[in-house]
Write a protein that holds these residues in place. Structure first.
Motif, PDB file in Angstrom:
ATOM      1  N   HIS B 214       0.854  -1.191   0.000  1.00 43.07           N
ATOM      2  CA  HIS B 214       0.000   0.000   0.000  1.00 43.07           C
ATOM      3  C   HIS B 214       0.890   1.242   0.000  1.00 43.07           C
ATOM      4  N   PRO B 215       0.613   2.224  -0.884  1.00 41.46           N
ATOM      5  CA  PRO B 215       1.522   3.376  -1.022  1.00 41.46           C
ATOM      6  C   PRO B 215       1.782   4.105   0.308  1.00 41.46           C
ATOM      7  N   TYR B 216       0.763   4.222   1.159  1.00 38.61           N
ATOM      8  CA  TYR B 216       0.990   4.933   2.421  1.00 38.61           C
ATOM      9  C   TYR B 216       1.938   4.163   3.334  1.00 38.61           C
ATOM     10  N   LEU B 220       5.461   5.547   4.552  1.00 44.28           N
ATOM     11  CA  LEU B 220       5.712   5.699   5.985  1.00 44.28           C
ATOM     12  C   LEU B 220       6.980   4.938   6.381  1.00 44.28           C
TER      13      LEU B 220
END
Lengths: 242, 242
Positions: B214-216, B220
């Motif tokens: 997931h890109p987030y 992070l």
């Protein structure tokens, strides 16, 4: 509980240990867990220990006796680090077996050791010696070994320790790792001992002892906490993605 | 293994769980460990679980049956969160007792649960329910509860989570805690679920599921690693003190 750490780097070894011993939470004392073995000048050997204090004290006493009595196998006669780990492992496991009949009562004679050092003709090495007497060493992918309360302090080692890390960087990192562990587990405590062994030096004198309020330890703790808070404040925030 | 986390804040609750289940290292599957209970609109309840999957699946099935069959005690009839934790704990411990005769073989029916939510008339609360059926809740000093592989991800929580921390800050922190755990223990793995419950909302719909890439989560992880490396590079170096 205990936390001891041996890091094996291209430049040499960094060894770090705490000094808190407890028999139940209401009986806490200070014991050094790092022993610099008194050997001939062609070798430098250090032992660190976690687990039953009676067992580890016996092992160290026996190693010294074997030297004094000139036993065919002792810390001065063996030519390889791995043979030395075998020899120490045998003393350890046989002592544990002697008491293992009593284990039903919750009594645990087990101990785990870290043996680190160098014998002329070979490279510096570190070994973790299990209660059964067998042992593992480091690799380039995993250049460190931990015994005792290892989990809290592991993420920071995985991030920063590589074989090519300098001795002083690794010593700094080991103190951050130790400090994270002390924050999370009260049974790991100061004084902290750090020993830096430079490859081929056969010199164990670069040894430092940090009480809880040692200015460097206090400053490192403050600076690390401060920079982590700044880092966290700058993280991309949950819910603002996409 | 498993890692689940419930944080109880002034603004509400943040719940985070991984999804990796294993029966031995060679049998790994994906199971959600976060269950949003289907209850009346005067309450919102979420269960998270660590341990024996057969046991936790039974508990959830039994909770649903008790509602369907209109049992006097069910998730809809109890007026307090702590009574609900008692009730869930009874189902859990009696199921474990049923299998505990087989434990000699190394089989372990134990499971530990996190129950979090709010029942009208009371504040949002979180409980850790032990295999014996008893439970503990959070305090202002310790505003979070963890089950499963809790140690790797604990230092970051201790640094940043306070009762007054915002829901989104706590969700960000919980993902950093989860990511540190996944780096150090391969038996904790994605997808990661995060549920944010705003106090007095009785709404469990703010729920997000993060796959590994997931890109987030990727951003992070990258940003946190980068800032930690910068922080470490700036630490006062060992050996330069005094």
């Amino acid at each position: 509980m205990t936390y001891c750490l041996a890091i094996n780097l291209d430049e040499g070894l960094v060894l770090t240990s705490d000094s808190r011993t407890n028999a139940g939470i209401d009986q806490v004392s200070v014991y050094s867990k790092m022993t610099r073995c008194e050997t001939h000048a062609d070798r430098s050997l250090v032992l660190m220990s976690a687990g039953n204090l009676a067992t580890t004290q016996f092992v160290i006493e026996q190693l010294n006796r074997d030297i004094r009595e000139g036993q065919p196998h002792n810390l001065n006669t063996l030519s390889y680090m791995s043979d030395t780990a075998d020899y120490v492992g045998e003393i350890l496991s046989s002592r544990i077996r002697r008491y293992s009949d009593n284990e039903a009562s919750g009594f645990a004679p087990e101990a785990t050791l870290l043996l680190a050092g160098q014998i002329q003709g070979g490279p510096p090495q570190a070994f973790m010696i299990y209660p059964q007497g067998n042992h593992i060493t480091t690799s380039r992918e995993t250049p460190y070994l931990q015994i005792g309360e290892s989990k809290y302090g592991k993420p920071v080692l995985d991030r920063f320790i590589r074989p090519e890390t300098s001795l002083l960087d690794a010593a700094t990192c080991s103190l951050i790792s130790m400090d994270s562990t002390m924050q999370s587990n009260v049974s790991v405590g100061p004084p902290i001992e750090v020993l830096i062994y430079k490859k081929d030096s056969y010199d164990l004198s670069y040894h430092q002892r940090f009480e809880a309020e040692h200015p460097y330890l206090v400053e490192l703790r403050r600076a690390w906490g401060q920079r982590l808070r700044e880092a966290f404040a700058e993280m991309p925030r949950f819910g603002q993605q996409q």
